[in-house]
Scaffold this motif. Sequence first.
Motif, mmCIF file in Angstrom:
data_model
loop_
_atom_site.group_PDB
_atom_site.id
_atom_site.type_symbol
_atom_site.label_atom_id
_atom_site.label_comp_id
_atom_site.label_asym_id
_atom_site.label_seq_id
_atom_site.Cartn_x
_atom_site.Cartn_y
_atom_site.Cartn_z
ATOM 1 N N HIS A 6 3.318 -17.181 -5.540
ATOM 2 C CA HIS A 6 3.206 -16.582 -4.525
ATOM 3 C C HIS A 6 1.656 -15.957 -4.182
ATOM 4 O O HIS A 6 1.384 -15.699 -2.771
ATOM 5 N N CYS A 7 0.874 -15.697 -5.150
ATOM 6 C CA CYS A 7 -0.563 -15.373 -5.034
ATOM 7 C C CYS A 7 -1.819 -16.457 -5.226
ATOM 8 O O CYS A 7 -2.819 -15.910 -5.314
ATOM 9 N N SER A 53 -6.467 -9.907 -11.361
ATOM 10 C CA SER A 53 -4.941 -8.910 -10.740
ATOM 11 C C SER A 53 -4.023 -8.672 -11.726
ATOM 12 O O SER A 53 -3.678 -9.875 -12.309
ATOM 13 N N THR A 75 -7.332 -6.100 -8.278
ATOM 14 C CA THR A 75 -6.070 -5.822 -7.293
ATOM 15 C C THR A 75 -4.820 -6.031 -8.228
ATOM 16 O O THR A 75 -4.801 -6.002 -9.401
ATOM 17 N N ILE A 106 -0.667 -6.909 -8.213
ATOM 18 C CA ILE A 106 0.622 -7.568 -7.955
ATOM 19 C C ILE A 106 1.776 -6.925 -8.274
ATOM 20 O O ILE A 106 2.179 -6.822 -9.429
ATOM 21 N N GLU A 157 -4.089 0.174 -0.839
ATOM 22 C CA GLU A 157 -4.923 -0.737 -0.297
ATOM 23 C C GLU A 157 -5.092 -2.150 -1.254
ATOM 24 O O GLU A 157 -5.667 -3.175 -0.899
ATOM 25 N N ARG A 158 -4.723 -1.546 -2.541
ATOM 26 C CA ARG A 158 -4.984 -2.873 -3.550
ATOM 27 C C ARG A 158 -3.926 -3.519 -4.119
ATOM 28 O O ARG A 158 -3.896 -4.346 -5.211
ATOM 29 N N SER A 165 -0.556 -6.008 -3.664
ATOM 30 C CA SER A 165 0.279 -6.965 -2.840
ATOM 31 C C SER A 165 1.627 -6.903 -3.577
ATOM 32 O O SER A 165 1.759 -7.039 -4.620
ATOM 33 N N LEU A 166 2.714 -7.122 -2.443
ATOM 34 C CA LEU A 166 3.755 -6.949 -3.141
ATOM 35 C C LEU A 166 4.650 -8.367 -2.867
ATOM 36 O O LEU A 166 4.603 -8.760 -1.814
ATOM 37 N N ILE A 167 5.247 -8.787 -3.888
ATOM 38 C CA ILE A 167 6.117 -9.974 -3.738
ATOM 39 C C ILE A 167 7.566 -10.018 -4.481
ATOM 40 O O ILE A 167 7.686 -8.895 -5.071
#
Length: 196
Positions: free
Chosen positions: A28-29, A102, A127, A129, A149-150, A152-154
């Motif tokens: 996903h990333c 990340s 970052t 995840i 801000e840092r 990412s949600l999956i």
Amino acid sequence: MSKIGIMGGTFDPIHIGHLIAAETAREHCDLHEVWFIPSYVPPLKANEPGVSGEKRYEMVCGAIESNAAFRALDIELQRGGVSYSYDTVMELQRRYPNHSFSYIIGSDRINDLPQWHQIEQLAAQITFIGLERTSDPYDIGALPIFLKERISLIHMPAVDISSTAIRSRVNAGLSVQYLVPDSVHSYMRRYKLYES
């Protein structure tokens, strides 16, 4: 620049939930690789791992050997002491200046982030995840802005497995086959790990 995901934890033992999480984050990333880094002593857990760092590292190596995008590093085990993510990231950036990193964390750890050692400095370097699991509620709005801000949600596939449950099952004489990779299952049986 290579994008690397970091999977940290005790891996006591590593199980298929860890592998599914790593592969989900990688896909996903658009990560080039995911690096598994067993901790020596985790800072936010009350108890030290039940099995030696060497054995936990060997189980990780066996569990990931079939995936060319997965790699195991023993830098926290070599360093000893409490395994702070900030120290690990600083060391990784020194060794691999052409990589970006990340941290992959479950949604059960998202609201723990403000408690991480030197979290503001860490968030400035990498970052996060966050793997969303319906069984682990979190409140992204409760985080400081520098963290929101840092991250990412999956979405993470539902896999209700934990190292704690695996240790309990082994201690009770129950099977953990299919909950851990075959190589880990064989290793645990060979060394009688987690048995009463």
